[in-house]
Design an enzyme around this catalytic site. Structure first.
Site, PDB file in Angstrom:
ATOM      1  N   ASP A 156       0.867  -1.192   0.000  1.00 34.76           N
ATOM      2  CA  ASP A 156       0.000   0.000   0.000  1.00 34.76           C
ATOM      3  C   ASP A 156       0.895   1.230   0.000  1.00 34.76           C
ATOM      4  O   ASP A 156       2.068   1.163   0.374  1.00 34.76           O
ATOM      5  CB  ASP A 156      -0.945   0.007   1.206  1.00 34.76           C
ATOM      6  CG  ASP A 156      -0.219   0.284   2.512  1.00 34.76           C
ATOM      7  OD1 ASP A 156       0.745  -0.434   2.810  1.00 34.76           O
ATOM      8  OD2 ASP A 156      -0.602   1.238   3.220  1.00 34.76           O
ATOM      9  N   GLU A 191      -0.047  -0.519   5.663  1.00 38.04           N
ATOM     10  CA  GLU A 191       0.943   0.065   6.585  1.00 38.04           C
ATOM     11  C   GLU A 191       0.741   1.564   6.742  1.00 38.04           C
ATOM     12  O   GLU A 191       0.813   2.099   7.848  1.00 38.04           O
ATOM     13  CB  GLU A 191       2.363  -0.228   6.067  1.00 38.04           C
ATOM     14  CG  GLU A 191       3.462   0.032   7.086  1.00 38.04           C
ATOM     15  CD  GLU A 191       3.915   1.485   7.164  1.00 38.04           C
ATOM     16  OE1 GLU A 191       4.487   1.872   8.194  1.00 38.04           O
ATOM     17  OE2 GLU A 191       3.700   2.243   6.205  1.00 38.04           O
TER      18      GLU A 191
HETATM   19 ZN   LIG Z   1       6.717   2.501   4.287  1.00 41.37          ZN
END
Ligand SMILES: [Zn+2]
Length: 451
Positions: free
Chosen positions: A92, A156
């Site tokens: 992501d 994340e």
């Molecule tokens: Zn990162």
């Protein structure tokens, strides 16, 4: 780079890596599904799963994590009795922010001035490509001498903790002897660096009330207890004269014993205006990596435009405290709360609400894995010695993994050197760094297996 079969293989694989990173960057895999279609993240996850299968990984799986995103897992069995290394990255990315601020389209990998531009090129799609390159280079030169687990997270950047919760619920899944987090970066391009500490954080909301309602500042000002003035006093009490953070009872004297960060360099990196001084005491590295730092993130009070001549009856602030390694974040939160209560003047009513908290992290740099990495970095970066840097921010997964696998050694490396401008517009990766770090990771796995 001197002739080394692993390095030669990585160099020959770089054009393919660029093509793959181009495909991966094209997915708009921002894990905020109110703004970006989930299909983009799903497609990126599927791409990664396919890439792992193509490398001979078994048990490749898309894991549904509790925050509604998917992490990609794969296992590559090594020789009988070999150690297990977990390689981490995330697919992501941050949103592109101001698209007009990008010189080239954020989701189109574009080469310019020797760097590859695009969202996620460094943070952290490039990190996954680095893992692939390292494994391919070993396969072409005698094989991968360890068992490898790969985990590529899907959220994340959102801080929603999907993979952390999943790992806690499946503690056997990511168990490893050593963990390489490919989401950090060298201190400078060309200076091999392992990040060995992360600061933790605590976040509190402070509310001060003094009056039943706002009052006219002409009629009442001078005697009426002003909530905004009380808040300003409280916030100011969190700093010494030199600007260093002072929370009663919280140690602010620790010293950093790794890489040195010159004031001149820091001023340039932080774009400090001419004539304006830095704040805090000790070296720059002490201040940003080893000591607590309070930052007022926001204040609720009337904006200048439209303000009336009033004494404020209430005011709020959002206060962040970066917690240095070695200090328990819960303990720091308690000290911060007690400090705010003790320093609230005039008997004003104060309410403190904790919004978030994350622990600091410190790696054991005396471990065999660190020696194996230092030796690998010395080959990948001829003439340079591996440096230890801290990071002011936090990576909560690091603490989760350290808690689940206390015996595991954890190394943070990656492509996010300062020029990469991660999280900003015009993010880019240095192809030379990708090449050298892939070589370093490959040689690390080999050294570590032999050690
Ligand atoms: Zn990162």
């Amino acid at each position: 780079m001197p002739s080394n079969p692993v390095a030669e293989t990585v160099a020959s694989l770089l054009p393919r890596a660029k093509a793959e990173l181009t495909e991966l960057v094209a997915f708009k895999s921002v894990a905020d599904f109110t703004q970006f279609p989930k299909s983009e993240s799903d497609a990126a996850a599927a791409w990664i799963a396919d890439a792992l299968r193509a490398e001979g990984f078994t048990d490749v799986a898309l894991l549904d994590t509790p925050d509604g995103t998917q992490s990609v897992y794969g296992f590559l069995p090594g020789p009988e009795g070999a150690k297990t290394v977990l390689l981490y990255a995330h697919y992501d990315v941050q949103p592109p922010l101001d698209e007009a601020g990008w010189a080239t389209p954020p989701f189109e990998l574009t080469e310019r001035d020797g760097r590859w531009y695009g969202r996620g090129t460094a943070d952290c799609k490039g990190g996954f490509i680095m893992h692939l390159l390292a494994l391919r280079a070993l396969k072409a030169n005698g094989g991968v001498p360890v068992s490898v687990k790969v985990i590529v997270e899907g959220s994340e950047e959102q801080g929603t903790g999907g993979l952390e919760r999943y790992a806690e619920q499946h503690p056997e899944l990511l168990a490893a002897d050593t963990i390489v987090i490919g989401d950090a970066g060298n201190f400078r391009v060309g200076l091999p660096t392992v990040t060995t500490t992360l600061r933790g954080m605590t976040l509190v909301r402070v509310r001060i009330d003094t009056l039943a309602g706002n009052l006219h500042s002409g009629q009442f000002g001078g005697a009426a207890p002003d909530a905004l003035a009380a808040l300003i006093r409280v916030l100011d009490s969190l700093r010494a004269e030199d600007g260093s953070t002072t929370v009663d009872g919280l140690d602010a004297t620790a010293e950093w014993d790794g890489l040195e960060y010159t004031e001149e360099q820091f001023r340039a990196d932080a774009r400090v205006l001419d004539g304006v001084g830095l704040i805090g005491g000790g070296s720059v590295a002490d201040r940003i990596w080893a000591r607590p730092a309070v930052t007022v993130l926001g204040i609720d009070c009337p904006p200048v435009v439209g303000a009336t001549p009033s004494v404020q009856s209430s005011a709020r602030a959002l206060v962040s405290l970066r917690v240095p390694p070695g200090v328990d974040a819960a303990e720091a939160t308690k000290l911060l709360q007690a400090h705010i209560e003790a320093h609230t003047p005039w008997g004003a009513r104060v309410g403190i609400e904790q919004i978030g908290q994350g622990q600091a992290f410190r790696a054991d740099t005396s471990s065999p894995a660190y020696q194996a990495m230092a030796d690998a970095m010395a080959v990948a970066y001829p003439g340079e010695t591996m440096q230890y840097a801290g990071q002011g921010g936090s990576i909560p997964l690091c603490n989760t993994l350290a808690g689940l696998y206390p015996q595991a050694e954890i190394l943070l490396i990656g492509l996010s050197e300062p020029e990469a401008q991660i999280h900003a517009v015009n993010e880019s990766v240095s192809p030379e760094e990708l090449e050298r770090l892939s070589v370093a990771e490959a040689l690390f796995l080999r050294n570590y297996a032999a050690g």
